[in-house]
Design an enzyme around this catalytic site. Structure first.
Site: not given
Ligand code: PLP
Length: 409
Positions: A64, A117, A188, A213
Site C-alpha cells: 500500500r 465529470y 484533469d 480511459k
Molecule cells: N475524470 C474524467 C474526465 C472522467 O471521465 C472520469 C470517469 O469517467 C474520471 C475522472 C474518474 O475516473 P475513474 O472512473 O477511473 O475513477
C-alpha cells in the site's frame, strides 16, 4: 511516489515504450516490467534504517505504501507528462480525491470549473465542503471569473477538455492566474491524454488522469495517476498511503503494457473522431456537434494552439431529445452502449443518465448538456464502418419516438 526515469529520451513514443522500467535484477533482464505480486517485503537493516530515517519512502516494504511494478508505471506516466514525479492510484477518482484534499487544507478554498465529470463535480460540490474546504465554481471559459475568484484560493481545478461538452480550458491563462495568487493549478487531462497536450508545459502544477480511459485504452482496467513536481507529488503520496486507494501490481503491469501503444492509439482516435465529427456536422438530423477542432467550436482557436489532436470524443445531439437519443443508441450495431471512454472500441452513452446523472436538469443545461445529447467515444476501428453504423442508426431512429425513456441506461 515514482520519479521520472531520466534515462528516457524526451519523445513521447520513446517514453511510452521505455519509460519506467522496474528494477528486475537479480532476475533475468526481461523486456517487460516484472509483476511484483507481493503485499510485503522482507525487511533488512537498510530497510529498517530507511523506515527510521524517512518513514520508508526510499524502500519497498509494504505494497500500500509502494510497489516496484506500480512505481514503474507511474514513472512511465511521469515521463509522458514531462513531470519529475508521479503517483498511481486504484482509480481516477482516488487520484483526484487525494490531489484536491492535499492541495487545499481544511479551511482552504478551491476554485473549480463547473464543467466537470459528474463524480468529480459531486466530490467538489458535496464531499469536499463537508471536510471543511470550500469550493467556488466558475464557468470554465470565463477568465474574468477565474481572475476574480482565485485571490486567496489554495487550488484551481479544471479539465483540459470538459466532460462531456469538450470545452477547451485556457491552460496557460488559468495556470498563470493560479501562480499569481499562489494557488496550486490542477488539471484533469483524461480526455486529452499526454499525447495531445502536456499541461505542465503550460504552467500547471499537477496533472491527473483517469488511467481507466486512454492510458489503459482497452476497457480492461481501473487506475488513476497524478504527476507533477517531486515535493507536490510526495505530499499527495503521503495522504494516499493513508487513504489507501493503491493500484495493484497486476493492473499496473496491464497499464504499463497499454501505455506502450498510447501514441499509436491516440493518433487513430484523433483521426477517426475528427472524421466522424465532420460527418455528423453534415447530417440534417444532427442539431449540434461538439469537437474541439471543428470550425464552429467556441474554443477552436485555443484548441488549434494547445492541442496536437482533438482526441477521441465527439459529443452530439440528434433531433428528438432523449427519446431519439435512446432509439439511436439502440439502433447501433457496432458502437456499444457503455459509459466509459478511451478504449479501442467505440462506445456511446447519454450523459443525463450516466456520467452526469448526479446533476439536476438545470445544472446539466447550464453546462450545455441538453436533452438528446450523446457522448461518443470513438475507437480505433475502420472509420468507414463507424460512419456506416451511425448513418444506419440515424435513419432507423428517425421516425418520431414516443414513450418515457427517462430510465434508459
Ligand atoms: N475524470 C474524467 C474526465 C472522467 O471521465 C472520469 C470517469 O469517467 C474520471 C475522472 C474518474 O475516473 P475513474 O472512473 O477511473 O475513477
Amino acid at each position: 511516489m515514482a520519479r521520472q526515469d531520466n534515462t528516457v529520451r524526451p519523445g513521447s513514443s520513446t517514453a511510452a515504450v521505455h519509460g519506467g522500467r522496474a528494477p528486475d535484477r537479480p532476475w533475468p533482464r526481461g523486456m517487460t516490467t516484472p509483476v511484483f505480486q507481493s503485499s510485503t517485503y522482507e525487511l533488512d537493516g537498510a530497510a529498517y534504517e530507511d523506515i527510521a530515517r524517512t518513514g520508508g519512502t526510499e524502500t519497498w516494504w509494504y505494497s500500500r505504501l509502494g510497489n516496484p511494478t506500480v512505481d514503474a508505471v507511474a514513472a512511465k506516466v511521469a515521463a509522458l507528462e514531462g513531470a519529475p514525479a508521479a503517483q498511481a492510484f486504484a482509480s481516477g477518482m482516488a487520484a483526484i480525491t487525494a490531489t484536491v484534499m492535499t492541495a487545499a487544507p481544511p479551511g482552504g478554498r478551491i476554485v473549480a470549473a463547473r464543467e466537470l465529470y459528474g463524480e468529480a463535480f459531486t466530490l467538489l460540490d458535496q464531499v469536499v465542503p463537508e471536510s471543511g474546504r470550500s469550493v467556488t465554481f466558475v464557468a470554465m471559459s470565463d477568465l474574468e471569473a477565474w481572475r476574480r475568484e482565485l485571490p486567496g484560493a489554495d487550488a484551481a481545478y479544471v479539465e483540459t477538455l470538459s466532460n462531456p461538452m469538450l470545452r477547451v480550458a485556457d491552460l496557460p491563462t488559468i495556470a498563470g492566474l493560479a501562480r499569481d495568487h499562489g494557488a496550486t493549478a490542477i488539471v484533469d487531462s483524461t480526455f486529452a491524454s499526454p499525447v495531445n497536450v502536456r499541461p505542465l508545459e503550460h504552467g500547471f502544477d499537477l496533472v491527473v488522469h483517469s488511467a481507466t480511459k486512454y492510458l489503459g485504452g482497452h476497457s480492461d482496467l481501473m487506475a488513476g495517476v497524478v504527476a507533477g513536481s517531486e515535493p507536490l507529488v510526495a505530499r499527495i503520496t503521503a495522504i494516499a498511503k493513508t487513504f489507501g486507494g493503491c493500484l495493484d501490481p497486476l493492473t499496473a503491469a496491464t497499464l504499463d503494457r497499454s501505455l506502450k501503444t498510447l501514441v499509436l492509439r491516440m493518433e487513430r482516435h484523433n483521426d477517426n473522431a475528427l472524421a466522424i465529427a465532420r460527418w455528423l456536422r453534415a447530417q440534417d438530423q444532427v442539431e449540434a456537434v461538439s469537437y474541439p477542432l471543428l470550425d464552429d467550436h467556441p474554443d477552436v482557436a485555443l484548441a488549434r494552439t494547445l492541442l496536437a489532436g482533438g482526441s477521441g470524443i465527439v459529443t452530439f445531439r440528434a433531433e428528438g431529445g432523449d427519446a431519439r437519443a435512446g432509439a439511436l443508441m439502440d439502433a447501433l450495431s457496432l458502437i456499444v452502449q457503455a459509459t466509459s471512454l478511451g478504449g479501442v472500441e467505440s462506445l456511446v452513452s447519454a450523459p443525463y443518465n450516466t456520467s452526469h446523472r448526479q446533476l439536476s436538469a438545470d445544472q446539466r443545461s447550464a453546462i450545455g448538456i441538453l436533452p438528446g445529447t450523446l457522448r461518443l467515444s470513438v475507437g480505433v476501428e475502420d472509420v468507414a464502418d463507424l460512419i456506416d453504423d451511425l448513418g444506419a442508426a440515424l435513419t432507423a431512429s428517425a421516425p418520431a419516438v414516443s414513450g418515457d425513456r427517462a430510465g434508459y441506461r
